[in-house]
Every structure is written in structure tokens, then in C-alpha cells.
Design a protein around this motif. Structure first.
Motif, mmCIF file in Angstrom:
data_model
loop_
_atom_site.group_PDB
_atom_site.id
_atom_site.type_symbol
_atom_site.label_atom_id
_atom_site.label_comp_id
_atom_site.label_asym_id
_atom_site.label_seq_id
_atom_site.Cartn_x
_atom_site.Cartn_y
_atom_site.Cartn_z
ATOM 1 N N PHE A 361 0.823 -1.207 0.000
ATOM 2 C CA PHE A 361 0.000 0.000 0.000
ATOM 3 C C PHE A 361 0.860 1.261 0.000
ATOM 4 C CE2 PHE A 361 -4.666 -0.843 1.099
ATOM 5 C CZ PHE A 361 -4.693 -1.937 0.234
ATOM 6 N N LYS A 362 2.052 1.190 0.549
ATOM 7 C CA LYS A 362 2.954 2.340 0.489
ATOM 8 C C LYS A 362 3.345 2.625 -0.951
ATOM 9 C CE LYS A 362 5.785 5.535 2.017
ATOM 10 N NZ LYS A 362 5.229 6.811 2.564
ATOM 11 N N PHE A 363 3.638 1.589 -1.707
ATOM 12 C CA PHE A 363 3.982 1.769 -3.119
ATOM 13 C C PHE A 363 2.831 2.422 -3.878
ATOM 14 C CE2 PHE A 363 3.815 0.289 -7.512
ATOM 15 C CZ PHE A 363 5.051 0.721 -7.981
ATOM 16 N N LEU A 364 1.608 2.053 -3.530
ATOM 17 C CA LEU A 364 0.436 2.581 -4.221
ATOM 18 C C LEU A 364 -0.066 3.892 -3.609
ATOM 19 C CD1 LEU A 364 -1.486 -0.803 -4.625
ATOM 20 C CD2 LEU A 364 -0.347 0.488 -6.436
ATOM 21 N N ASN A 365 0.696 4.445 -2.636
ATOM 22 C CA ASN A 365 0.322 5.689 -1.961
ATOM 23 C C ASN A 365 -1.044 5.584 -1.290
ATOM 24 O OD1 ASN A 365 2.690 7.179 -2.668
ATOM 25 N ND2 ASN A 365 1.857 7.459 -4.730
ATOM 26 N N LEU A 366 -1.257 4.463 -0.578
ATOM 27 C CA LEU A 366 -2.542 4.218 0.062
ATOM 28 C C LEU A 366 -2.410 4.077 1.578
ATOM 29 C CD1 LEU A 366 -4.134 1.690 -2.477
ATOM 30 C CD2 LEU A 366 -4.713 4.108 -2.167
ATOM 31 N N THR A 367 -1.406 4.721 2.150
ATOM 32 C CA THR A 367 -1.190 4.591 3.594
ATOM 33 C C THR A 367 -1.572 5.844 4.365
ATOM 34 O OG1 THR A 367 1.115 5.305 3.355
ATOM 35 C CG2 THR A 367 0.691 2.938 3.262
ATOM 36 N N GLU A 368 -2.337 6.733 3.739
ATOM 37 C CA GLU A 368 -2.698 7.999 4.386
ATOM 38 C C GLU A 368 -4.150 8.036 4.826
ATOM 39 O OE1 GLU A 368 -0.383 10.166 5.082
ATOM 40 O OE2 GLU A 368 1.079 8.872 4.091
ATOM 41 N N GLY A 369 -4.737 6.876 5.099
ATOM 42 C CA GLY A 369 -6.107 6.840 5.608
ATOM 43 C C GLY A 369 -7.161 7.039 4.549
ATOM 44 N N GLN A 370 -6.897 6.650 3.293
ATOM 45 C CA GLN A 370 -7.883 6.798 2.229
ATOM 46 C C GLN A 370 -9.107 5.918 2.492
ATOM 47 O OE1 GLN A 370 -4.622 6.461 1.752
ATOM 48 N NE2 GLN A 370 -3.887 7.717 0.058
ATOM 49 N N SER A 371 -10.251 6.346 1.992
ATOM 50 C CA SER A 371 -11.484 5.577 2.144
ATOM 51 C C SER A 371 -11.383 4.287 1.333
ATOM 52 C CB SER A 371 -12.681 6.396 1.661
ATOM 53 O OG SER A 371 -12.612 6.579 0.251
ATOM 54 N N LEU A 372 -12.264 3.347 1.657
ATOM 55 C CA LEU A 372 -12.253 2.071 0.936
ATOM 56 C C LEU A 372 -12.553 2.267 -0.541
ATOM 57 C CD1 LEU A 372 -12.024 -0.974 0.948
ATOM 58 C CD2 LEU A 372 -14.405 -1.112 1.702
ATOM 59 N N ASP A 373 -13.479 3.154 -0.855
ATOM 60 C CA ASP A 373 -13.792 3.416 -2.274
ATOM 61 C C ASP A 373 -12.571 3.966 -3.002
ATOM 62 O OD1 ASP A 373 -16.378 2.523 -2.069
ATOM 63 O OD2 ASP A 373 -17.233 4.521 -1.706
ATOM 64 N N ALA A 374 -11.846 4.879 -2.356
ATOM 65 C CA ALA A 374 -10.647 5.442 -2.981
ATOM 66 C C ALA A 374 -9.577 4.373 -3.174
ATOM 67 C CB ALA A 374 -10.107 6.588 -2.133
ATOM 68 N N VAL A 375 -9.448 3.476 -2.209
ATOM 69 C CA VAL A 375 -8.474 2.391 -2.315
ATOM 70 C C VAL A 375 -8.810 1.484 -3.492
ATOM 71 C CG1 VAL A 375 -7.640 0.277 -1.192
ATOM 72 C CG2 VAL A 375 -7.820 2.400 0.121
ATOM 73 N N LYS A 376 -10.070 1.092 -3.595
ATOM 74 C CA LYS A 376 -10.492 0.222 -4.708
ATOM 75 C C LYS A 376 -10.262 0.895 -6.058
ATOM 76 C CE LYS A 376 -14.073 -2.407 -2.246
ATOM 77 N NZ LYS A 376 -15.541 -2.673 -2.137
ATOM 78 N N GLU A 377 -10.584 2.175 -6.134
ATOM 79 C CA GLU A 377 -10.419 2.909 -7.395
ATOM 80 C C GLU A 377 -8.940 2.987 -7.791
ATOM 81 O OE1 GLU A 377 -11.377 7.381 -9.208
ATOM 82 O OE2 GLU A 377 -12.284 6.724 -7.318
ATOM 83 N N THR A 378 -8.067 3.237 -6.812
ATOM 84 C CA THR A 378 -6.626 3.304 -7.103
ATOM 85 C C THR A 378 -6.099 1.964 -7.586
ATOM 86 O OG1 THR A 378 -6.278 5.048 -5.456
ATOM 87 C CG2 THR A 378 -4.354 3.743 -6.098
ATOM 88 N N ILE A 379 -6.514 0.883 -6.947
ATOM 89 C CA ILE A 379 -6.034 -0.447 -7.324
ATOM 90 C C ILE A 379 -6.532 -0.817 -8.720
ATOM 91 C CG2 ILE A 379 -6.209 -2.907 -6.771
ATOM 92 C CD1 ILE A 379 -6.276 -2.084 -3.811
ATOM 93 N N GLU A 380 -7.791 -0.540 -9.003
ATOM 94 C CA GLU A 380 -8.332 -0.834 -10.334
ATOM 95 C C GLU A 380 -7.585 -0.060 -11.405
ATOM 96 O OE1 GLU A 380 -12.480 0.006 -10.216
ATOM 97 O OE2 GLU A 380 -12.948 -1.675 -8.856
ATOM 98 N N GLY A 381 -7.305 1.217 -11.127
ATOM 99 C CA GLY A 381 -6.567 2.018 -12.104
ATOM 100 C C GLY A 381 -5.153 1.504 -12.319
ATOM 101 N N PHE A 382 -4.494 1.091 -11.249
ATOM 102 C CA PHE A 382 -3.137 0.561 -11.384
ATOM 103 C C PHE A 382 -3.137 -0.723 -12.199
ATOM 104 C CE2 PHE A 382 0.447 -2.033 -10.117
ATOM 105 C CZ PHE A 382 1.507 -1.128 -10.157
ATOM 106 N N CYS A 383 -4.111 -1.590 -11.981
ATOM 107 C CA CYS A 383 -4.156 -2.870 -12.686
ATOM 108 C C CYS A 383 -4.370 -2.705 -14.190
ATOM 109 C CB CYS A 383 -5.259 -3.757 -12.107
ATOM 110 S SG CYS A 383 -4.923 -4.390 -10.442
#
Length: 495
Positions: A361-383
Motif C-alpha cells: 500500500f505504500k507503493f500505491l500511496n494508500l497509507t494515508e487513511g484513504q477511504s475504501l472506495d478510494a483504495v479500490k479505485e486506485t487499485i483498479e486504475g493501477f491494474c
């Protein structure tokens, strides 16, 4: 002649005054036992994980607090190379790999204390798997490690394989100690005290070969599932469970194997989690190196053919493929169940997610308390990003790790949401971090803390000291004033 008499008289009177004051002060000073500062104790723990080994040096005062040491990290050292389980075919190299870090540790520990430093090596899931596959090889690796460590001037206490539950529970201890849930220094009381409203955190650990969840449930806990500890005079009962073969590296192998098995005898297989235009060639024989993938499928056991995994960058397809690695149906309709029929009470409280949870999650810049929706959106975009895009955007990232972040991230989502049953609300109670203060989060500090419970506190060393009281100083000042006045009067009369 008169001048000489005056000088002599003055000198004599001054000496008498000084001597009388010294005698008076010494007679009034109370002599009692005074404690010396407590001695500093040291301990060393090797964390022999599945993918690497690290050494940690800890220190604490010998007098302890409520029978538990207040431990701090003095040194961390990463051992070069892979985990000790990788040396199964050449065990002496496992011991040799530790030498550089051992020598660094001895430089921070005073020579006079080295012989009494308790030193441990705890091996985790990588060695648990090796023991399942080849117990004699695992024993030989540990024997070589012990042989090397006995060459150094420390109190070597043994090298052993930890259970998954021990690994999870010690990680839980580490987190709550570092976050001052057990004890906290009070400047007002000048002492370590138990926080009145302590916030107890849960621990989420994702390694290379296993993953652990540990937390204090709400309400009573089935005693067969509980791990119990006494720390700083308080009792704790927690739920902890470890899942072997569900670590990140073993998950990736299992995922690749399932994709290959589903594709029958094809030599080119689509991999939905790998970036589009990325290809990786694997040999079917590589799946026989781990008990996690050594299935009886004849397409894996009788063939050494190579298969090319072709990246497709399909986010939804990746998530679906990852979910197939879990047997959720074994839980039926039970809510107190994760997967494979494993009991777990509902998650409760806040959690620290560390190790591979944090690194991905650090690599994906997801360690700053993002919401679950934001996390899912970031992962989908990266994939969805192509291999050319990723490799040019992250030129310094390890080329072997980069194509696997999509699979890792979807695996983390599946594990946390579908298995452990965090939801959109409780997701906000998960904090992804690898350090607390200046210390690393992991099982080794908790292991050392628990061991300090078993080490007797040293009786304070006492010396004879002089402790003046305020009234003694006041009387001495009065006597000094009177003496000087009388001396002056005597001189004037003599003259």
C-alpha cells in the motif's frame, strides 16, 4: 612585628573557622544507602523469515517495571541474501549469512556485557514449510545457524521455529508496547504507569509464506482460541490465528498454478493480474518446491514443461482469480468464520497492518487513511496500466516486484474484506505502517518483551553516600556567621 602577629592570628582564626564548619557539617549530614543507576541489559533476536532475515538488538534497565522490561531498539541489521530456508541444500551458508550482522551488533554492546546477552533466532513460515517438506533439512539448517552463533561471545539461547500463533501474538505485543497501550511514562509521577484509558490495537501481519491476525475481541473468548500474556502486571487474552500458505509469495505461486491448471495443457496462459504486454515464463517443476503448490495434479507432477504467463491487466478478472484461492464455502452461513472453516470472532477496535500489507500500500500511496472506495479505485486504475507504462513510470522499482503489485493489492482486499470481514466502516480503523517511534513493527520486540518477564529483576546495587538535609545546611550557615563575627571581634580586641 605587630603586622606579623595580626597576619598569624588572622590565618589561625580562618583555619579554625574552616575546620569547625567542616566538622559541624559532617556531624549533621545523614549517612545512608544510595542506589546506583540500574544496569543496562541487552538482548538480540534474529527474525528468520521466509524471504529474508533481520537482526534486532534491544536494551532495557535491569530493574524493570512491574516485572516487565521497558525495552528499546538499539540496532537493526538486514542479513544479505534470502531467508535461511533457501539454504536447505547448503546449510552451512545459512549460518555464514548471519556473521556480518552479528559483528555489527557486537560493536554497539559493551564488551564487558557481551557474554551475558541472551541471543535467540526465531524462524517463521519459510522454515515451517521446509519442516513440512523435509524435516531433516530444516533441522540441519537450524543446527548450522546454532553452530555459527556459538562462535560469538554471547549467551546463545537457541534457534527454533516459531508457531504461527506465536508470531502473531508477539507482533500484537510489539504494536501495543510501541503505541504505549501497556505502559506510558508519566512526567508528573516520574514513573511508568498503566494508561487509564488504554487503546488496545489489533495486529495484521502479511509475510512471504503466512499471514496472521491478532486482536482483543469484544466480550468473552473461547479459551481454546485465546493466547494469554501478563505484561507490566496486567493480564491480556487475545485471539490470534496464522494461515500458512497464505503469505504473499506463496499466494502468487498458488495463483499462477491455478491459472495454469485451469488452462489444461496450453503453453501460453492469460494472467489477469499481470500488466498487459508483460510475460513471465515458469516451469511446472517450480511448483513442486513448496508444499503450498505441490498438488497431485498429474499436469504438475509428471511434466517439466515451461508455461508463459501473459499479462492481461484485467482488474476485475484479477480479483475473481484471487478469490478462488480461498475456500469461503467451508464457513457456510457462519459469521464467526473466515475461510477454510476457521473460527474468528468479529473484528474489534483499531488495527495496525504491517509487513507486506504496508509495503504494497505504500507503493500505491494508500497509507494515508484513504477511504475504501478510494483504495479500490486506485487499485483498479493501477491494474489497467500497461507494462510499458509501469516500467517507464517506476524505473527504480525492482523489475520482479513491479508486475505483482496488482495481484498483491487485490489479495490484500480479499483477505481483509472477504476473509477477516472488515467493512466500509471498520476499514477506517486499519492503519498501514511499518514503524512506531524509532522501532520496527514486527514480532521480535514482542518476543523480547515477553522474555523479560522470565528474567529476574536485579536487586539494586547500593553504595554508602552522604545525603545532607536542609536543616543541617541552615545550622551550618548560622554557625559560620557567628564564628566569623566572633573572629572579627577577637582581632579588633587584640589590636
Amino acid at each position: 612585628m605587630v603586622a606579623n602577629k595580626k597576619s598569624l592570628t588572622t590565618a589561625i582564626l580562618g583555619a579554625l573557622v574552616a575546620l569547625s564548619i567542616i566538622a559541624l557539617v559532617l556531624s549533621l549530614v545523614k549517612i545512608e544507602d544510595v542506589p546506583l543507576p540500574p544496569a543496562v541489559k541487552y538482548g538480540m533476536v534474529f527474525d528468520a523469515g521466509s524471504s529474508h532475515t533481520s537482526l534486532f538488538v534491544y536494551e532495557w534497565d535491569s530493574d524493570k517495571e512491574n516485572d516487565t522490561g521497558v525495552v528499546s531498539q538499539a540496532l537493526s541489521c538486514d542479513v544479505q541474501g534470502q531467508g535461511i530456508s533457501s539454504y536447505a541444500s547448503d546449510p552451512p551458508k545459512a549460518g555464514d549469512s548471519l556473521r556480518v550482522c552479528l559483528e555489527k551488533a557486537l560493536k554497539v554492546i559493551p564488551a564487558a556485557k557481551q557474554s551475558e546477552v541472551p541471543t535467540y533466532l526465531g524462524a517463521t513460515a519459510g522454515m515451517r514449510l521446509l519442516r513440512e517438506q523435509n524435516s531433516s533439512a530444516a533441522d540441519q539448517v537450524l543446527a548450522e545457524v546454532a553452530k555459527t552463533m556459538r562462535e560469538y561471545p554471547v549467551a546463545f539461547k537457541g534457534a527454533r521455529i516459531l508457531t504461527g500463533e506465536e508470531e502473531g501474538a508477539y507482533g500484537w505485543i510489539t504494536i501495543n508496547y510501541l503505541l504505549e497501550s501497556f505502559t506510558k511514562y508519566s512526567p508528573k509521577a516520574h514513573a511508568w504507569v498503566h494508561p487509564e484509558a488504554a487503546n488496545i490495537f489489533g495486529a495484521l501481519d502479511l509475510g512471504g509464506a503466512s499471514t496472521q491476525i491478532s486482536f482483543m475481541p469484544e466480550g468473552s473468548l473461547n479459551w481454546t482460541e485465546a493466547s494469554q500474556f501478563t505484561l507490566y502486571g496486567y493480564n491480556y487474552s487475545i485471539y490470534t490465528h496464522s494461515y500458512l500458505c497464505y503469505g504473499q509469495n506463496e499466494m502468487l505461486k498458488r495463483l499462477a498454478k491455478e491459472l495454469i491448471v485451469e488452462s489444461s495443457s496450453s503453453t501460453r496462459v492469460d494472467h489477469p493480474c499481470y500488466p498487459k504486454n508483460y510475460n513471465e515464463t515458469v516451469s511446472l517443476s517450480s511448483f513442486r518446491t513448496s508444499p503450498c503448490t505441490n498438488a497431485s495434479d498429474p499436469r504438475l507432477t509428471v511434466s517439466n514443461r515451461n508455461v508463459t504467463l501473459q499479462g492481461r491487466g484485467n482488474a476485475s478478472g484479477c480479483l475473481a482469480a484471487v478469490r478462488k484461492l480461498f475456500n469461503f464455502s467451508a464457513c457456510g452461513q457462519s459469521q464467526d468464520c473466515t475461510f477454510d472453516g476457521v473460527y474468528q470472532p468479529p473484528v474489534h477496535g483499531q488495527f495496525i497492518a504491517f509487513s507486506a500489507f504496508y509495503y504494497n500500500f505504500k507503493f500505491l500511496n494508500l497509507t494515508e487513511g484513504q477511504s475504501l472506495d478510494a483504495v479500490k479505485e486506485t487499485i483498479e486504475g493501477f491494474c489497467r496500466r500497461t507494462w510499458e507504462d509501469l516500467s517507464s513510470s517506476y524505473p527504480e522499482e525492482n523489475a520482479e516486484r513491479l508486475p505483482k503489485y496488482c495481484a498483491n493489492a487485490n489479495y490484500i482486499l480479499t483477505l481483509l474484506l472477504d476473509a477477516y470481514k472488515f467493512n466500509e466502516t471498520s476499514w477506517n480503523n486499519i492503519f498501514f505502517q511499518m514503524k512506531a517511534g524509532s522501532a520496527n513493527v514486527g514480532w521480535t520486540l514482542g518476543y523480547m518483551l515477553n522474555l523479560t518477564n522470565m528474567m529476574p529483576a536485579e536487586a539494586p546495587v547500593w553504595i554508602k553516600g552522604h545525603v545532607p538535609s536542609l536543616w543541617a545546611a541552615a545550622v551550618a550557615f548560622i554557625i559560620l556567621t557567628l564564628t566569623l563575627g566572633l573572629a572579627a571581634l577577637l582581632v579588633l580586641l587584640w589590636v
